[in-house]
Design a protein around this motif. Structure first.
Motif, short mmCIF file in Angstrom:
data_model
loop_
_atom_site.label_atom_id
_atom_site.label_comp_id
_atom_site.label_asym_id
_atom_site.label_seq_id
_atom_site.Cartn_x
_atom_site.Cartn_y
_atom_site.Cartn_z
N LEU A 129 13.60 17.05 -52.31
CA LEU A 129 13.55 18.31 -51.55
C LEU A 129 14.80 19.11 -51.82
N ILE A 147 3.77 15.46 -49.36
CA ILE A 147 4.91 15.02 -48.55
C ILE A 147 4.55 13.81 -47.71
N ILE A 178 12.15 10.70 -49.20
CA ILE A 178 12.52 12.09 -49.52
C ILE A 178 14.02 12.11 -49.82
N ASN A 189 16.72 14.44 -49.86
CA ASN A 189 16.87 15.76 -49.24
C ASN A 189 18.23 16.36 -49.62
#
Length: 548
Positions: free
Chosen positions: A202, A260, A266, A268
Motif C-alpha cells: 500500500l 485487499i 499489507i 503499508n
C-alpha cells in the motif's frame, strides 16, 4: 534594523518566493519591508484562498508556503487553511498581525487570541514579543513545518514589535536527515513478508516525497509484489505499472477490496490514520497483518493497529527491505492478476458513454486523454473525487491534487492557481463542484490579474451533490441541498475570464482541448449526471464471484 525588515530577511534566508494574502493596517511595517524585498506578494480576495495557495505551494515544492493576514477576522479566516495543511501534511507558515501589545488605545477591539486558537490546528503557534527573537522563531517555524509529518505553523507579529529596532542576526538553514530503522525491525519485516502467502503493498500520502517513489518502484519491480494506493498516494508509483491494482477510493465494498480482503499481509508505506482509511483492520488472530513503514510510529485506533512498525527514512528503509527480501515460491499473486483485469474492465465501463449531462466517469476519461502525464489536475471536494481517485491513472506524483484528509470544499480553484504558479510550463485543470467553486470563486479575479493560463471545470448539478448522494443512500428523502447557481459563463466573463457551456460530450472534449492549449483563464460550466452513483458503486454486490 527594524523588526519587520529583519522578519523579511529571515524569510528570504529560507528561500521564500511568494507570500499569499491580504494585509491590514497591523501589517503595514511588514508590507513596506516586503516592498523592497525579492519576495513577491500575491494579493488574494480572501484569506482562506491565500492559505490554500500557500499549502499547495508547500505540497508541490516541499518548501514552506507562506501566507499573510491581519488580526481578528483576517486571521480567523486562516482556520480552515491551517487545518487543510495540518491534516494534509503540507508545510505552511501563516503570518498574522496584532494590535500593539505594549500599549493599546483601542481596548479589545478586533482582538482574538489567535495564537491559542491556532494551537490545535498547527505544529507551532507563537507571538513575537521581542524583535530580536524573530530570526530564531522563523528558523524554528520553518524547521518544524517541514519535518515529518509536515504541517502548519503560525507567527503573530504585533504592530509595535514590527516597528521596533533590533539587532541583525540570521540563522543558517541546516538540512535534516532522518535515521534509518533498526536492523532488527527490517529483519522482522522481511520475515513477515517472506512468510506471507499473498503480501500486498500500500502506497500512502507520506510516501510522496523525494526519493521514495524510485525506491518503491524498484521494490515492486524486484519483488514482484502487487500494489495499490490511497487517494493521496496516487502516482508515487506509475499507476500504469502492470502490478498496480488501483486506488482505494472507498474504505470497503469496492472491487479493489476483493484483493485487499484476500491479502494476508499489507506492507503499508507512508499511510497514517489522518487520511480516510483505504481498508479496515480486524482485531482477529486470523485477520491480515500490517507492517507500518513511515517516518514516525503508527497511531492505534479502531481501524488501524499494525503488528510491526518500521520507523525512519522511508526511502532508505524500503531499499533495505528490497535488498534483504528473497522472492518466495509460495507467494500467490494469480488472484491479484485476475482482479487487476476485473478492476480495469469495471472502471472502463462508462468511458464511452455519451449521454449528456455527462457522467463523471466520462468527464474523467476526457480530461485524462487530453492531458500529458506531467500535467496537473486539482480537485475541490465532492462526490466526483471518488471517480477521479478510481479512474484517473497517474503516471507521476503530484499530478492529481486531491484532499482526502480534511476534505474541505473551496480549495480546488486556489490550489489550481498555486499549481500553475509553481509549474508554469504544465497544463493545469482545476475541477470543482458548483458548491465548492462558489466558496472561493472570487479568486477568478486573482487568476486573471496574475495572468495565469488556467482551466476551471465546474461540474454543475445545482446541488450539494456529495451530501445528496449520502442522503439518498441512507434512505432519507432529498431535502435542503438544492442550489440556485449564477450564469457561470457570464460570471466568468465579468472577471475577465472566458466562459464556456458545452451541450454534449463531443463539444466538451473540443472545448477542453482549446482551453488547455490556449491562453488565459477559462471556465467550463459542465452539466453532470450523478444519477448512476449508487448503481455503479453497488455493482460489486452483484458480482460476489470475485470474492471466490
Amino acid at each position: 534594523m527594524k523588526a519587520s525588515d529583519l522578519f523579511v530577511k529571515a524569510l528570504e534566508n529560507e528561500g521564500v518566493e511568494y507570500i499569499f494574502g491580504i494585509p491590514g493596517e497591523e501589517n503595514l511595517d511588514l508590507l513596506e519591508s516586503l516592498r523592497e524585498s525579492n519576495i513577491k506578494l500575491i494579493l488574494t480576495r480572501h484569506e482562506q484562498a491565500a492559505g490554500f495557495m500557500a499549502a499547495t505551494y508547500g505540497r508541490l515544492t516541499g518548501k514552506v508556503g507562506v501566507c499573510l493576514a491581519t488580526l481578528g477576522p483576517g486571521a480567523t479566516n486562516f482556520a480552515t487553511s491551517a487545518a487543510y495543511a495540518q491534516l494534509g501534511g503540507m508545510p505552511m507558515l501563516m503570518i498574522t498581525g496584532q494590535k500593539p501589545i505594549k500599549k493599546s488605545k483601542q481596548g479589545r477591539f478586533q482582538i482574538i487570541d489567535i495564537v491559542n486558537m491556532m494551537k490545535p490546528m498547527t505544529k507551532y503557534s507563537k507571538q513575537v514579543v521581542n524583535g530580536n527573537n524573530i530570526p530564531s522563531m522563523v528558523r524554528e517555524a520553518f524547521k518544524i513545518a517541514t519535518t515529518e509529518r509536515p504541517g502548519a505553523a503560525l507567527i503573530e507579529l504585533p504592530e509595535d514589535i514590527a516597528a521596533e529596532e533590533c539587532d541583525f542576526n540570521i540563522y543558517p538553514v541546516q538540512s535534516f536527515k532522518y535515521p534509518k530503522a533498526d536492523q532488527e525491525a527490517i529483519l522482522e519485516a522481511v520475515k513477515m513478508i517472506e512468510k506471507a502467502k499473498r503480501p500486498l503493498l500500500l502506497v500512502g500520502a507520506g510516501a510522496n516525497r523525494t526519493r521514495i517513489g524510485n525506491a518503491l518502484t524498484n521494490f515492486v519491480n524486484e519483488s514482484g509484489i502487487p500494489f495499490f494506493s490511497t487517494q493521496m498516494g496516487k502516482g508515487v508509483i506509475d499507476e500504469n505499472h502492470k502490478l498496480c491494482l488501483s486506488t482505494a477510493a472507498l474504505s470497503k465494498d469496492d472491487f479493489i477490496h476483493c484483493a485487499i480482503d484476500r491479502a494476508d499481509l499489507i506492507i503499508n508505506v507512508g499511510h497514517d490514520v489522518i487520511e480516510k482509511p483505504p481498508f479496515f483492520m480486524e482485531n482477529d488472530e486470523n485477520a491480515k497483518k500490517v507492517i507500518h513503514v513511515n517516518f514516525f510510529p503508527s497511531e492505534v485506533d479502531d481501524t488501524y493497529f499494525p503488528q510491526l512498525d518500521v520507523v525512519g527514512d522511508i526511502a532508505s528503509n524500503v531499499d533495505n527491505l528490497r535488498r534483504a527480501i528473497s522472492t518466495q515460491e509460495h507467494w500467490e499473486f494469480d488472484y491479484y492478476k485476475r482482479m487487476t483485469e476485473e478492476i480495469k474492465t469495471h472502471l472502463q465501463k462508462y468511458f464511452g458513454d455519451t449521454r449528456f449531462p455527462i457522467l463523471p466517469q466520462k468527464a474523467v476519461r476526457t480530461i485524462r486523454t487530453l492531458l500529458d502525464d506531467e500535467d496537473i489536475v486539482t480537485l475541490d471536494n465532492g462526490v466526483y473525487k471518488i471517480w477521479f481517485a478510481r479512474n484517473y491513472r497517474c503516471a507521476k506524483p503530484n499530478t492529481l491534487l486531491l484532499d482526502n484528509a480534511l476534505a474541505t470544499m473551496g480549495a480546488g480553484l486556489p490550489s489550481g492557481m498555486a499549481a500553475k504558479m509553481v509549474n508554469p510550463d504544465k497544463k493545469v485543470v482545476s475541477v470543482c463542484g458548483d458548491g465548492g467553486f462558489m466558496m472561493n470563486s472570487q479568486e477568478l479575479e486573482t487568476s486573471v490579474r496574475l495572468g495565469l493560463d488556467l482551466t476551471v471545470i465546474i461540474l454543475n448539478d445545482n446541488a450539494y451533490g456529495m451530501i445528496k448522494w449520502k442522503q439518498t443512500g441512507m434512505g432519507f428523502d432529498t431535502y435542503g441541498l438544492d442550489l440556485g447557481n449564477p450564469d457561470f459563463v457570464k460570471y466568468a466573463e465579468s472577471y475577465g475570464a472566458s466562459g464556456h457551456r458545452p451541450t454534449s460530450c463531443e463539444e466538451f472534449e473540443e472545448t477542453l482541448e482549446k482551453c488547455v492549449n490556449g491562453k488565459g483563464v477559462h471556465v467550463i460550466d459542465l452539466a453532470v449526471d450523478y444519477s448512476l452513483n449508487h448503481s455503479i458503486l453497488n455493482e460489486l454486490l452483484a458480482k460476489k464471484e470475485c470474492l471466490i
